[in-house]
Design a protein around this motif. Sequence first.
Motif, PDB file in Angstrom:
ATOM      1  N   TYR A  40       0.814  -1.209   0.000  1.00  0.00           N
ATOM      2  CA  TYR A  40       0.000   0.000   0.000  1.00  0.00           C
ATOM      3  C   TYR A  40       0.851   1.265   0.000  1.00  0.00           C
ATOM      4  CZ  TYR A  40      -4.327  -2.564   0.541  1.00  0.00           C
ATOM      5  OH  TYR A  40      -5.394  -3.380   0.334  1.00  0.00           O
ATOM      6  N   ALA A  41       2.009   1.229   0.665  1.00  0.00           N
ATOM      7  CA  ALA A  41       2.876   2.412   0.692  1.00  0.00           C
ATOM      8  C   ALA A  41       3.430   2.711  -0.691  1.00  0.00           C
ATOM      9  CB  ALA A  41       4.016   2.207   1.686  1.00  0.00           C
ATOM     10  N   ARG A  42       3.696   1.682  -1.468  1.00  0.00           N
ATOM     11  CA  ARG A  42       4.171   1.902  -2.839  1.00  0.00           C
ATOM     12  C   ARG A  42       3.082   2.498  -3.731  1.00  0.00           C
ATOM     13  NH1 ARG A  42       9.239  -0.087  -3.894  1.00  0.00           N
ATOM     14  NH2 ARG A  42       9.975  -1.598  -2.376  1.00  0.00           N
ATOM     15  N   HIS A  43       1.826   2.344  -3.305  1.00  0.00           N
ATOM     16  CA  HIS A  43       0.719   2.950  -4.037  1.00  0.00           C
ATOM     17  C   HIS A  43       0.305   4.303  -3.456  1.00  0.00           C
ATOM     18  CE1 HIS A  43       0.289  -1.201  -5.524  1.00  0.00           C
ATOM     19  NE2 HIS A  43      -0.108  -0.585  -6.629  1.00  0.00           N
ATOM     20  N   GLY A  44       1.065   4.786  -2.480  1.00  0.00           N
ATOM     21  CA  GLY A  44       0.826   6.125  -1.960  1.00  0.00           C
ATOM     22  C   GLY A  44       0.015   6.211  -0.685  1.00  0.00           C
ATOM     23  N   THR A  45      -0.272   5.085  -0.044  1.00  0.00           N
ATOM     24  CA  THR A  45      -1.041   5.099   1.191  1.00  0.00           C
ATOM     25  C   THR A  45      -0.179   4.556   2.313  1.00  0.00           C
ATOM     26  OG1 THR A  45      -3.051   4.674  -0.053  1.00  0.00           O
ATOM     27  CG2 THR A  45      -3.158   4.314   2.301  1.00  0.00           C
ATOM     28  N   GLY A  46       0.137   5.377   3.288  1.00  0.00           N
ATOM     29  CA  GLY A  46       0.957   4.938   4.416  1.00  0.00           C
ATOM     30  C   GLY A  46       2.426   5.259   4.211  1.00  0.00           C
ATOM     31  N   ARG A  47       3.218   4.898   5.201  1.00  0.00           N
ATOM     32  CA  ARG A  47       4.654   5.181   5.182  1.00  0.00           C
ATOM     33  C   ARG A  47       5.427   3.902   4.894  1.00  0.00           C
ATOM     34  NH1 ARG A  47       5.673  10.534   5.965  1.00  0.00           N
ATOM     35  NH2 ARG A  47       4.145  11.491   7.334  1.00  0.00           N
ATOM     36  N   LEU A  48       6.387   4.017   4.011  1.00  0.00           N
ATOM     37  CA  LEU A  48       7.161   2.853   3.594  1.00  0.00           C
ATOM     38  C   LEU A  48       8.148   2.412   4.664  1.00  0.00           C
ATOM     39  CD1 LEU A  48       7.711   0.879   1.265  1.00  0.00           C
ATOM     40  CD2 LEU A  48       9.385   2.493   0.405  1.00  0.00           C
ATOM     41  N   TRP A  49       8.792   3.361   5.349  1.00  0.00           N
ATOM     42  CA  TRP A  49       9.849   2.992   6.287  1.00  0.00           C
ATOM     43  C   TRP A  49       9.313   2.201   7.472  1.00  0.00           C
ATOM     44  CZ3 TRP A  49      10.324   4.308  11.392  1.00  0.00           C
ATOM     45  CH2 TRP A  49       9.528   5.340  11.857  1.00  0.00           C
ATOM     46  N   THR A  50       8.107   2.492   7.949  1.00  0.00           N
ATOM     47  CA  THR A  50       7.573   1.727   9.079  1.00  0.00           C
ATOM     48  C   THR A  50       7.219   0.311   8.654  1.00  0.00           C
ATOM     49  OG1 THR A  50       5.362   2.612   8.677  1.00  0.00           O
ATOM     50  CG2 THR A  50       6.695   3.732  10.316  1.00  0.00           C
ATOM     51  N   ALA A  51       6.712   0.164   7.448  1.00  0.00           N
ATOM     52  CA  ALA A  51       6.372  -1.170   6.950  1.00  0.00           C
ATOM     53  C   ALA A  51       7.628  -2.009   6.747  1.00  0.00           C
ATOM     54  CB  ALA A  51       5.574  -1.058   5.657  1.00  0.00           C
ATOM     55  N   ILE A  52       8.669  -1.411   6.207  1.00  0.00           N
ATOM     56  CA  ILE A  52       9.921  -2.144   5.998  1.00  0.00           C
ATOM     57  C   ILE A  52      10.559  -2.502   7.346  1.00  0.00           C
ATOM     58  CG2 ILE A  52      12.292  -1.925   5.160  1.00  0.00           C
ATOM     59  CD1 ILE A  52      11.156  -0.368   2.779  1.00  0.00           C
ATOM     60  N   ALA A  53      10.566  -1.569   8.274  1.00  0.00           N
ATOM     61  CA  ALA A  53      11.139  -1.846   9.599  1.00  0.00           C
ATOM     62  C   ALA A  53      10.354  -2.939  10.320  1.00  0.00           C
ATOM     63  CB  ALA A  53      11.167  -0.571  10.429  1.00  0.00           C
ATOM     64  N   GLY A  54       9.036  -2.900  10.243  1.00  0.00           N
ATOM     65  CA  GLY A  54       8.215  -3.934  10.872  1.00  0.00           C
ATOM     66  C   GLY A  54       8.430  -5.301  10.255  1.00  0.00           C
ATOM     67  N   THR A  55       8.531  -5.347   8.929  1.00  0.00           N
ATOM     68  CA  THR A  55       8.782  -6.613   8.250  1.00  0.00           C
ATOM     69  C   THR A  55      10.153  -7.172   8.628  1.00  0.00           C
ATOM     70  OG1 THR A  55       7.431  -5.860   6.402  1.00  0.00           O
ATOM     71  CG2 THR A  55       8.854  -7.740   6.002  1.00  0.00           C
ATOM     72  N   THR A  56      11.137  -6.301   8.688  1.00  0.00           N
ATOM     73  CA  THR A  56      12.484  -6.731   9.050  1.00  0.00           C
ATOM     74  C   THR A  56      12.542  -7.242  10.486  1.00  0.00           C
ATOM     75  OG1 THR A  56      13.386  -5.096   7.525  1.00  0.00           O
ATOM     76  CG2 THR A  56      14.898  -6.007   9.165  1.00  0.00           C
ATOM     77  N   LEU A  57      11.959  -6.503  11.415  1.00  0.00           N
ATOM     78  CA  LEU A  57      11.957  -6.944  12.813  1.00  0.00           C
ATOM     79  C   LEU A  57      11.171  -8.239  12.983  1.00  0.00           C
ATOM     80  CD1 LEU A  57      11.506  -3.594  14.761  1.00  0.00           C
ATOM     81  CD2 LEU A  57      13.529  -5.040  14.680  1.00  0.00           C
TER      82      LEU A  57
END
Length: 94
Positions: free
Chosen positions: A60-77
Motif C-alpha cells: 500500500y505504501a508503494r501505491h501512496g497510502t501509508g509510510r514505507l519505512w515503518t512497513a519495511i522496519a516492521g517486516t524486518t523486525l
Amino acid sequence: MPEPTVPDPTDTPAVALGPTALVLGAISVIGVWVPAFATFPGAIIAGALAVTLGAAGIHYARHGTGRLWTAIAGTTLGTIGVVGTITLIWAISA
C-alpha cells in the motif's frame, strides 16, 4: 457549504499496517531475548503477523497510502524475531 463526503486517501485502514507491523516486530524481537520459554509462542505469532502486515503495508505504501519505512522496519523486525525464535528453539532441542 457542507463538508465534502469524499474520503481522504489517508483515512484508510491501510495507513495503520506499517506501524502495527513495527510494534509487533519489536514485540517479536524482544520476545526472543526474554529468558522465559512462555514468550516463544507469542514471539513467533507476533513475528509472523509483523511480516504479513508489513508486506501488505509495503504494497500500500508503494501505491501512496501509508509510510514505507515503518512497513519495511516492521517486516524486518518480524523476520528477525521469527528466525531468531526458531533458531533458538532448534539450538535448545539439539
